[in-house]
Scaffold this motif. Structure first.
Motif, PDB file in Angstrom:
ATOM      1  N   ARG A 185       4.387   4.964   3.006  1.00  0.00           N
ATOM      2  CA  ARG A 185       4.299   4.254   1.729  1.00  0.00           C
ATOM      3  C   ARG A 185       5.357   3.151   1.664  1.00  0.00           C
ATOM      4  O   ARG A 185       5.092   2.043   1.218  1.00  0.00           O
ATOM      5  CB  ARG A 185       4.488   5.245   0.581  1.00  0.00           C
ATOM      6  N   LEU A 188       4.356   0.210   4.075  1.00  0.00           N
ATOM      7  CA  LEU A 188       3.309  -0.649   3.516  1.00  0.00           C
ATOM      8  C   LEU A 188       3.886  -1.578   2.445  1.00  0.00           C
ATOM      9  O   LEU A 188       3.516  -2.754   2.366  1.00  0.00           O
ATOM     10  CB  LEU A 188       2.192   0.207   2.915  1.00  0.00           C
ATOM     11  N   GLU A 189       4.793  -1.027   1.638  1.00  0.00           N
ATOM     12  CA  GLU A 189       5.395  -1.843   0.576  1.00  0.00           C
ATOM     13  C   GLU A 189       6.286  -2.934   1.166  1.00  0.00           C
ATOM     14  O   GLU A 189       6.224  -4.093   0.755  1.00  0.00           O
ATOM     15  CB  GLU A 189       6.208  -0.956  -0.367  1.00  0.00           C
ATOM     16  N   GLN A 192       4.199  -5.454   2.907  1.00  0.00           N
ATOM     17  CA  GLN A 192       3.182  -6.003   2.001  1.00  0.00           C
ATOM     18  C   GLN A 192       1.797  -5.961   2.645  1.00  0.00           C
ATOM     19  O   GLN A 192       1.054  -6.938   2.647  1.00  0.00           O
ATOM     20  CB  GLN A 192       3.552  -7.424   1.577  1.00  0.00           C
ATOM     21  N   THR A 193       1.484  -4.790   3.192  1.00  0.00           N
ATOM     22  CA  THR A 193       0.176  -4.574   3.810  1.00  0.00           C
ATOM     23  C   THR A 193      -0.566  -3.481   3.042  1.00  0.00           C
ATOM     24  O   THR A 193       0.051  -2.667   2.360  1.00  0.00           O
ATOM     25  CB  THR A 193       0.325  -4.160   5.287  1.00  0.00           C
ATOM     26  N   LYS A 194      -1.895  -3.471   3.178  1.00  0.00           N
ATOM     27  CA  LYS A 194      -2.712  -2.563   2.370  1.00  0.00           C
ATOM     28  C   LYS A 194      -2.954  -1.210   3.028  1.00  0.00           C
ATOM     29  O   LYS A 194      -3.211  -0.226   2.341  1.00  0.00           O
ATOM     30  CB  LYS A 194      -4.060  -3.223   2.058  1.00  0.00           C
ATOM     31  N   ASN A 195      -2.901  -1.144   4.349  1.00  0.00           N
ATOM     32  CA  ASN A 195      -3.155   0.121   5.024  1.00  0.00           C
ATOM     33  C   ASN A 195      -2.368   0.184   6.333  1.00  0.00           C
ATOM     34  O   ASN A 195      -1.722  -0.791   6.737  1.00  0.00           O
ATOM     35  CB  ASN A 195      -4.654   0.317   5.285  1.00  0.00           C
ATOM     36  N   ARG A 196      -2.420   1.320   6.994  1.00  0.00           N
ATOM     37  CA  ARG A 196      -1.623   1.532   8.207  1.00  0.00           C
ATOM     38  C   ARG A 196      -2.059   0.630   9.351  1.00  0.00           C
ATOM     39  O   ARG A 196      -1.233   0.214  10.165  1.00  0.00           O
ATOM     40  CB  ARG A 196      -1.638   3.008   8.604  1.00  0.00           C
ATOM     41  N   GLN A 198      -3.235  -2.478   9.093  1.00  0.00           N
ATOM     42  CA  GLN A 198      -2.642  -3.795   8.844  1.00  0.00           C
ATOM     43  C   GLN A 198      -1.153  -3.785   9.157  1.00  0.00           C
ATOM     44  O   GLN A 198      -0.615  -4.749   9.703  1.00  0.00           O
ATOM     45  CB  GLN A 198      -2.870  -4.212   7.387  1.00  0.00           C
TER      46      GLN A 198
END
Length: 213
Positions: A185, A188-189, A192-196, A198
């Motif tokens: 988590r 990703l923050e 600034q990506t939406k999923n693993r 990315q």
């Protein structure tokens, strides 16, 4: 029929436990199923009572709340642990997240706010003490300028890139599965990506992690 979440209260002060039990008696959707006065007792009762949420103090005799949380998450990873403490220092805050706690709240929290925050925990969210996040955020931003990921986060992301699941990563790094989820988590923050997927693509592109030949 509405879900009722089972709560275990852990604090070495009887007055705190009894006060919380009295407060929570009127809360819809929650039921206090037990009380423990130290970390060792908390683990024993959790194994017996199988609560959904454990409200855990830090400073207690026999076994402190951080060690109890680490052991409890290893034994019962499905149980959500929320630290409720007077410790407003970032060292304890970081340590709590590292051992797998789903939340970190100060005892100065308003009763009604505590109710809402525990509802968030039941929904799978991670409530944190606002005062601590405000203090730590500038420190994180300062370190992120040069390298956004911590060494542990790089280890986790490297294993993600190798195709390992959260459970496999937890076993490889000797962490709880929930701690791995917390690291992901955070990754990703920060990236600034939406999923693993990315996150892996971006980290490899930027040279933040490298796959072994």
């Amino acid at each position: 029929m509405k879900t009722c979440y089972r709560l275990l209260l852990v604090d070495d002060h009887t007055l705190i436990r009894k006060g919380l039990r009295l407060l929570m008696a009127s809360w819809e959707g929650f039921e206090v199923v037990g009380e423990a006065s130290n970390g060792q007792e908390a683990i024993e009762l959790a194994l017996e009572l199988r609560p959904n949420i454990v409200l855990m103090d830090i400073y207690m005799p026999r076994m402190n709340g951080l060690e109890a949380t680490r052991r409890l998450k290893a034994l019962l990873p499905e149980v959500k642990v929320v630290i409720l403490t007077v410790a407003d220092d970032d060292e304890a805050f970081r340590a709590a997240l590292e051992v797998g706690a789903e939340g970190y709240l100060l005892k100065t929290v308003e009763p009604q706010h505590l109710y809402y925050l525990l509802q968030e925990v039941a929904r799978g969210e991670v409530p944190l003490a606002a005062a601590l996040t405000k203090k730590i955020l500038p420190q994180l931003k300062a370190t992120e300028k040069s390298d956004p990921l911590s060494p542990r986060e790089k280890e986790v992301l490297t294993l993600v890139a190798q195709g390992l699941s959260n459970r496999e990563i937890a076993g490889r790094l000797f962490l709880s599965e929930n701690t791995v989820k917390n690291h992901l988590r955070s990754i990703l923050e920060k990236l600034q990506t939406k999923n693993r997927q990315q996150a892996v693509h971006y980290a490899l592109q930027q040279g933040l992690v490298k796959l072994k030949e």
